[in-house]
Design an enzyme around this catalytic site. Structure first.
Site, PDB file in Angstrom:
ATOM      1  N   GLU A  62     -79.004  42.956 -56.479  1.00 40.46           N
ATOM      2  CA  GLU A  62     -78.321  41.748 -56.183  1.00 40.46           C
ATOM      3  C   GLU A  62     -78.509  40.936 -57.276  1.00 40.46           C
ATOM      4  O   GLU A  62     -79.699  40.541 -57.462  1.00 40.46           O
ATOM      5  CB  GLU A  62     -79.475  41.177 -54.963  1.00 40.46           C
ATOM      6  CG  GLU A  62     -78.637  40.151 -54.408  1.00 40.46           C
ATOM      7  CD  GLU A  62     -79.718  38.732 -54.180  1.00 40.46           C
ATOM      8  OE1 GLU A  62     -79.336  37.793 -53.566  1.00 40.46           O
ATOM      9  OE2 GLU A  62     -80.868  38.917 -54.555  1.00 40.46           O
TER      10      GLU A  62
ATOM     11  N   ASP B 213     -83.771  43.176 -54.868  1.00 36.83           N
ATOM     12  CA  ASP B 213     -83.850  41.502 -54.716  1.00 36.83           C
ATOM     13  C   ASP B 213     -83.725  40.778 -55.978  1.00 36.83           C
ATOM     14  O   ASP B 213     -84.785  41.154 -56.681  1.00 36.83           O
ATOM     15  CB  ASP B 213     -84.681  41.253 -53.431  1.00 36.83           C
ATOM     16  CG  ASP B 213     -84.699  39.768 -52.990  1.00 36.83           C
ATOM     17  OD1 ASP B 213     -83.567  39.504 -52.488  1.00 36.83           O
ATOM     18  OD2 ASP B 213     -85.410  38.904 -53.448  1.00 36.83           O
TER      19      ASP B 213
END
Ligand code: GLC
Length: 546
Positions: free
Chosen positions: A277, A218
Site C-alpha cells: 500500500e 500498510d
C-alpha cells in the site's frame, strides 16, 4: 437452493495450481470488522469469515486480504497494533486464525494478512517501555523521539502534519515529542534501528509459519524518513492515497526494507507474496516497489482516482501497464477499499453510479494483471453518507466534514428484511446498516440475473475460464469518441476477448466481430454492431481484431 450450493464451484487445489498465481489473482478485501459476526456482538470476526467461505469461493475469487485482526485498542480499527503475534479477542483467537487459514485453503482461497510496520499502537509493549524510559534511552530509539523547537522546546520538531489532521508530533510531560504520521495513538517506528528490522522479520515468520500466503504492507512508503527530518515548508501536505512529494513518504531508503522482506518471503515455499500500500507521486515511483527483488504487487491508486472519462482513464491504464511492465511486475487494479468513498457514490451515486460501477467492473476485470474487489462492491453497495454523528468513529473524521471513512465500512447485508440483515445474530451492528439495503442483500441478489452480484459472478467465471484474460498484453482498438475499446489475446493467439466501454454521454455504435459474452447493461445488437449506451461495457469473444 442455498446460496452456498448455488455459488460453490469445486474447491481448488492450491498446491497443484500453476505458479505465479499472483500475476492475475482476483483478491477480495475482507474488512474484518464488517464482514460477518459470529458471536452477536455487532462486530465481524474470524469465525464469521470462516462461515462465509463458501460464498467467497463461489464468487470465484482467488485470495482474501484480511484487514488487521491483531490485538489492538482500535484507535484506528486495528491499524494500531499492540501485539503482532495474537488475535484481538473481538475478532477471535489464534486458533480461529489457524482454522480460518486451513479452511480457506481447503476452499481454494489464499490468505493475505495485513501487516502494519510504519507504526505500532501506543499500547504496544515497546511504546510503553519508551514512555517509561528517559530521553536518549534505547527504548526511545525504537521510535522517533525529538526535542522541540523554540526557547523551551514548546514547538514541534518540524512542520509535519498527521494524515488525520493536526501536527504529526505529540509532546510528553518530560518535554520530548514523538512522531505519529497518523493518530497520536500510532507512534512511528524508527526503521534506522536494527532491532525494528529483526522484530518485523520475526513477526512475518510467525504468520508465514501459520500458513498465510502473503502480506498487504500498510503504509509501505512511510517507514523511511528523509535524513534530518526537514520541514515540508508548506501547508496542506497530505491526503489519503495522495501523490504529494513529502520528506516522510516514498523515500528511496524504504526500498531496502522491501528487499529484505522479499528475501524472507522467497525463503518460504508456496510463493508467498507481498502487496504494497504505497502512495507514490507517479506510476513510475509506484512501480519501483515491485522491482524483481522487492514486493510482488502495489495497489494502483492512480487507477482508483482516475476520472470517469475515456482519455484520462486510458492514460492511467497505459501508464500503469507501461511502468509495471518495465519492472516485470503485474499491473493491479482497484476501485474501492476501506479508506475511500465507495465507487458507486464516487461515480455519481443512484442509478448512474450503479450503471458506471457495473461498467467499471467489466473494464477492471478485463485489464491485464491482478484485480482487487472490496467487500460489498459485488453487491453494488453505495457509501453511507448519512451515518448519525454518534456512530462516526473514524479518527480521520477530525479532518472536517465528510472526511471520515465510516461510510465505506458499514457491515455487509447478507439476508432478511431488517437490519442487521444476517450480518450477525445480535440485534445491531457496530455501524447501522441502512434499511434500504434490504434490496441489496446477498439473498436478494442471488437469484436475480440482473443483479450486481450476478454480474460479478459471471465476469469472474469468464475471467477464470477465458484463456485471454488475466496476465498478458492489451491492444487498443479504435473506437468512437468517449469509448475505450481493447482486445486481449491468449498466448497462442487462438482466443481473443474484446472489451468496449462507453464513458461518454451518448449512445455509440461499435463493431463487434464475434459473439457477445457479457454486458454491464441493456444494449441493442444490430448485425455486426452494437449500440452501446453511455456508462455501459461489453465483453465479446473476438473472432478477429477489427
Ligand atoms: C493505511 C490503512 C488505513 C490506516 C492507515 C494507518 O492507509 O489502509 O486504514 O488508517 O494506513 O495505518
Amino acid at each position: 437452493m442455498t446460496q452456498d450450493t448455488l455459488l460453490a464451484p469445486a474447491a481448488g487445489d492450491l498446491a497443484a495450481e500453476d505458479t505465479r498465481w499472483w500475476r492475475d489473482a482476483v483478491i477480495y478485501q475482507v474488512y474484518v470488522r464488517s464482514f460477518a459476526d459470529s458471536d452477536g456482538d455487532g462486530v465481524g470476526d474470524l469465525p464469521g469469515i470462516r462461515s462465509r467461505l463458501p460464498y467467497l469461493a463461489g464468487l470465484g475469487v482467488d485470495a482474501l486480504w484480511l484487514t488487521p485482526f491483531y490485538v489492538s485498542p482500535m484507535a484506528d480499527f486495528g491499524y494500531d497494533v499492540a501485539d503482532y503475534r495474537d488475535v484481538d479477542p473481538l475478532f477471535g483467537t489464534l486458533a480461529d486464525a489457524r482454522d480460518l487459514i486451513a479452511d480457506a485453503h481447503a476452499h481454494g482461497l489464499r490468505i493475505i494478512a495485513d501487516i502494519v510496520p510504519n507504526h505500532t499502537s501506543d499500547r504496544h509493549a515497546w511504546f510503553r517501555a519508551a514512555l517509561a524510559a528517559p530521553p536518549g534511552s534505547p527504548e526511545r530509539a525504537r521510535y522517533i523521539f525529538r526535542d522541540g523547537r523554540g526557547p523551551d522546546g514548546a514547538q514541534p520538531p518540524n512542520d509535519w502534519e498527521s494524515v488525520f489532521g493536526g501536527p504529526a508530533w505529540t509532546r510528553l510531560p518530560d518535554g520530548q515529542w514523538y512522531l505519529h504520521l497518523f493518530a497520536p495513538e500510532q507512534p512511528d517506528l524508527n526503521w534506522e534501528n536494527p532491532e525494528v528490522h529483526a522484530e518485523f522479520a520475526d513477526v512475518l515468520k510467525f504468520w508465514l509459519d501459520l500458513g498465510v500466503d502473503g502480506f498487504r504492507v500498510d503504509v509501505a512508503h512511510g517507514m523511511a524518513k528523509a535524513p534530518g527530518l526537514p520541514d515540508v515548508g508548506h501547508a496542506d501536505q497530505v491526503e489519503m492515497l495522495g501523490t504529494a512529494v513529502l520528506p516522510y513518504f516514498d523515500q528511496d531508503a524504504v526500498h531496502g526494507i522491501h528487499r529484505e522482506w522479499r528475501r524472507l518471503l522467497d525463503s518460504y515455499d508456496g510463493e508467498r507474496i507481498a502487496v504494497a500500500e504505497a502512495w507514490a507521486p507517479t506510476p513510475e515511483r509506484l512501480a519501483a516497489y515491485t522491482r524483481p527483488d522487492e514486493l510482488h504487487q502495489a495497489f494502483n491508486f492512480h487507477y482508483l482516482t482516475a476520472p470517469w472519462e475515456a482519455p484520462g482513464m486510458r492514460e492511467v491504464i497505459e501508464e500503469s501497464l507501461r511502468t509495471a511492465e518495465a519492472v516485470g511486475a503485474p499491473a493491479t487494479w482497484v476501485l474501492s477499499n476501506h479508506d475511500v468513498k465507495r465507487h458507486v457514490t464516487r461515480y455519481g451515486g443512484g442509478e448512474r453510479g450503479l450503471r458506471r460501477a457495473r461498467a467499471a467492473a467489466l473494464l477492471t476485470l478485463a485489464l491485464p494483471g491482478s484485480s482487487y474487489v472490496y467487500q460489498g462492491e459485488e453487491l453494488g453497495l453505495p457509501e453511507v453518507l448519512d451515518l448519525p454523528e454518534e456512530f462516526q468513529q473514524d479518527p480521520q473524521r477530525l479532518r472536517g466534514e465528510g472526511a471520515g471513512r465510516d461510510g465505506c465500512r458499514v457491515p455487509l447485508p447478507w439476508e432478511g428484511e431488517e437490519p442487521p440483515f444476517g450480518f450477525g445474530a445480535g440485534a445491531a451492528s457496530w455501524l447501522p446498516i441502512p434499511t434500504a439495503w434490504r434490496d441489496l442483500t446477498v439473498a436478494a441478489q442471488r437469484d436475480d440475473p440482473g443483479s450486481m452480484l450476478a454480474l460479478y459472478h459471471e465476469a469472474l467465471r469468464i475471467r477464470r475460464e477465458h484463456p485471454a484474460l488475466g496476465d498478458g498484453d492489451l491492444r487498443w482498438l479504435t473506437g468512437p469518441p468517449g469509448t475505450l475499446v481493447f482486445v486481449r489475446e491468449a498466448g497462442d493467439g487462438d482466443r481473443r476477448l474484446a472489451c468496449a466501454i462507453n464513458m461518454g454521454d451518448r449512445t455509440v455504435r461499435v463493431r463487434v466481430h464475434g459473439s457477445p459474452l457479457l454486458a454491464s447493461g441493456p444494449l441493442d445488437v444490430d448485425g455486426e454492431h452494437v449500440h452501446l449506451p453511455p456508462d455501459t461495457a461489453l465483453w465479446w469473444d473476438a473472432e478477429e481484431i477489427a
